[in-house]
Design a protein around this motif. Structure first.
Motif, PDB file in Angstrom:
ATOM      1  N   UNK A  95      26.301   1.328 -40.856  1.00 19.44           N
ATOM      2  CA  UNK A  95      27.499   1.430 -40.020  1.00 19.44           C
ATOM      3  C   UNK A  95      27.150   1.728 -38.566  1.00 19.44           C
ATOM      4  N   UNK A  96      26.099   2.512 -38.353  1.00 19.73           N
ATOM      5  CA  UNK A  96      25.650   2.794 -36.984  1.00 19.73           C
ATOM      6  C   UNK A  96      25.177   1.506 -36.320  1.00 19.73           C
ATOM      7  N   UNK A  97      24.398   0.725 -37.041  1.00 19.51           N
ATOM      8  CA  UNK A  97      23.869  -0.528 -36.495  1.00 19.51           C
ATOM      9  C   UNK A  97      24.976  -1.546 -36.221  1.00 19.51           C
ATOM     10  N   UNK A  98      26.051  -1.481 -37.016  1.00 16.24           N
ATOM     11  CA  UNK A  98      27.141  -2.459 -36.875  1.00 16.24           C
ATOM     12  C   UNK A  98      28.287  -1.932 -36.008  1.00 16.24           C
ATOM     13  N   UNK A  99      28.121  -0.758 -35.420  1.00 12.45           N
ATOM     14  CA  UNK A  99      29.198  -0.166 -34.617  1.00 12.45           C
ATOM     15  C   UNK A  99      29.469  -1.006 -33.372  1.00 12.45           C
ATOM     16  N   UNK A 140      26.054   5.588 -26.936  1.00 14.09           N
ATOM     17  CA  UNK A 140      26.895   6.671 -27.427  1.00 14.09           C
ATOM     18  C   UNK A 140      27.771   6.219 -28.582  1.00 14.09           C
ATOM     19  N   UNK A 141      28.063   4.922 -28.654  1.00 14.52           N
ATOM     20  CA  UNK A 141      28.855   4.409 -29.767  1.00 14.52           C
ATOM     21  C   UNK A 141      28.154   4.675 -31.095  1.00 14.52           C
ATOM     22  N   UNK A 142      26.837   4.653 -31.075  1.00  9.72           N
ATOM     23  CA  UNK A 142      26.080   4.935 -32.290  1.00  9.72           C
ATOM     24  C   UNK A 142      26.255   6.388 -32.714  1.00  9.72           C
ATOM     25  N   UNK A 143      26.402   7.274 -31.740  1.00  8.51           N
ATOM     26  CA  UNK A 143      26.664   8.683 -32.040  1.00  8.51           C
ATOM     27  C   UNK A 143      28.045   8.816 -32.685  1.00  8.51           C
TER      28      UNK A 143
END
Length: 323
Positions: A55-59, A264-267
């Motif tokens: 989900x982090x990678x696809x954010x 920051x979107x990954x955070x």
């Protein structure tokens, strides 16, 4: 840890105003005689961590765009009136955010295919229609979420039937036929391509607390859980304010460049970090002298640095202090 005052006794009761936090919540039954084996718990956490990494990678930058306070308040109100489970409430929020983003995106693409002179008028009609259907979409997300969490005890929480949904909407001043509710639920599912089973932060929290209880029999995991759910409610209600402050704290900047927003979107998409920090904040509020120990334990369980968890936890406690 930052030197925030520890809320105890009457202060803590006044903050949550529901019931004594030292009463064990009905669900989940942490470290019960029938609790999961440690190997199963470990495998479950590894599986959650893999989903979290994906989900982090696809954010994407617009993720969380529709977690506005009025939308979250409406979903929480509907969840309470429809008597859906705690997990279902959070799942409904996530479904609504994902659905509305994709729904609006699809409608916008449709408008762009129209002749230029019709676009503005058509887009205004679509905006009005989407606004008028918000409560209907909220109920549809609650219906779907309730079905996906129907393993909860039936006498406590129920799947939201068409009739219950209609009664709730009628009480809010809206009258919909059964067919309209069915079509709305199908629209949500199709828009999300039937991908509606992603774990919510509460699943990460419950799993990590179960592991924490296995590792440390003295940890007040049931109490942490009740406080954690209230903190999670607050975080959802203050979603945009929270991440704005977190960015400023971690970057020492008030403005975001395109590259910073992307990083920051990954955070923002990291639910493992969120869960660890919520548990850390809960521990701080219940047993301030144990907070550092609990955060250290969360770091060991998740392999997330203590500093990252502390940054997140500090901002969350700051939000509590501002309430």
């Amino acid at each position: 840890m930052p030197n925030f005052p520890c809320l105890r006794g009457l202060e803590l009761y006044q903050l949550f105003m529901e019931r004594d936090i030292f009463a064990s919540p009905v669900e989940p039954l942490f470290n019960h005689d029938n609790a999961l084996e440690k190997d199963i718990l470990q495998d479950w956490l590894i599986n959650l961590a893999k989903k979290n990494a994906r989900n982090i990678n696809e954010s994407h930058p617009q993720q969380g765009l529709f977690k506005q306070i009025n939308a979250v308040e409406t979903i929480m109100y509907a969840a309470e009136k429809l008597r859906i489970a705690q997990e279902a409430k959070y799942l409904a929020i996530e479904l609504f955010d994902r659905f509305l983003y994709n729904h609006v995106h699809d409608l916008h693409d449709h408008v762009l295919k129209l002749p230029m002179k019709r676009q503005i008028k058509e887009w205004q009609k679509i905006q009005d229609s989407v606004s008028n259907q918000v409560l209907l979409r909220v109920v549809s997300c609650c219906q779907i979420a309730s079905k996906l969490t129907s393993h909860y005890k039936a006498f406590l929480f129920q799947v939201v039937s068409i009739n219950r949904a209609k009664r709730f909407l009628r009480d809010c001043g809206y009258r919909y036929a059964s067919e309209s509710l069915l079509q709305s639920e199908l629209r949500v599912l199709k828009t999300l391509k039937f991908q509606v089973t992603e774990p919510t932060p509460i699943v990460y929290i419950e799993t990590m607390l179960e592991i924490l209880g296995c590792n440390n029999s003295k940890a007040e995991v049931k109490t942490y859980y009740f406080v954690a759910t209230k903190l999670l409610d607050l975080l959802y209600l203050k979603y945009h304010a929270f991440y704005k402050i977190l960015f400023e704290v971690t970057s020492s900047s008030r403005s975001q460049s395109t590259e910073q927003k992307k990083k920051f979107q990954k955070v923002k998409a990291d639910q493992l970090l969120l869960a660890a920090a919520v548990i850390g904040a809960a521990a701080f509020m219940v047993q301030q002298d144990k907070a550092d120990e609990m955060i250290e334990e969360m770091s060991r369980i998740t392999r997330i640095s203590q500093n990252d968890i502390i940054d997140f936890t500090s901002v969350l406690i700051q939000l509590v202090e501002e309430e």
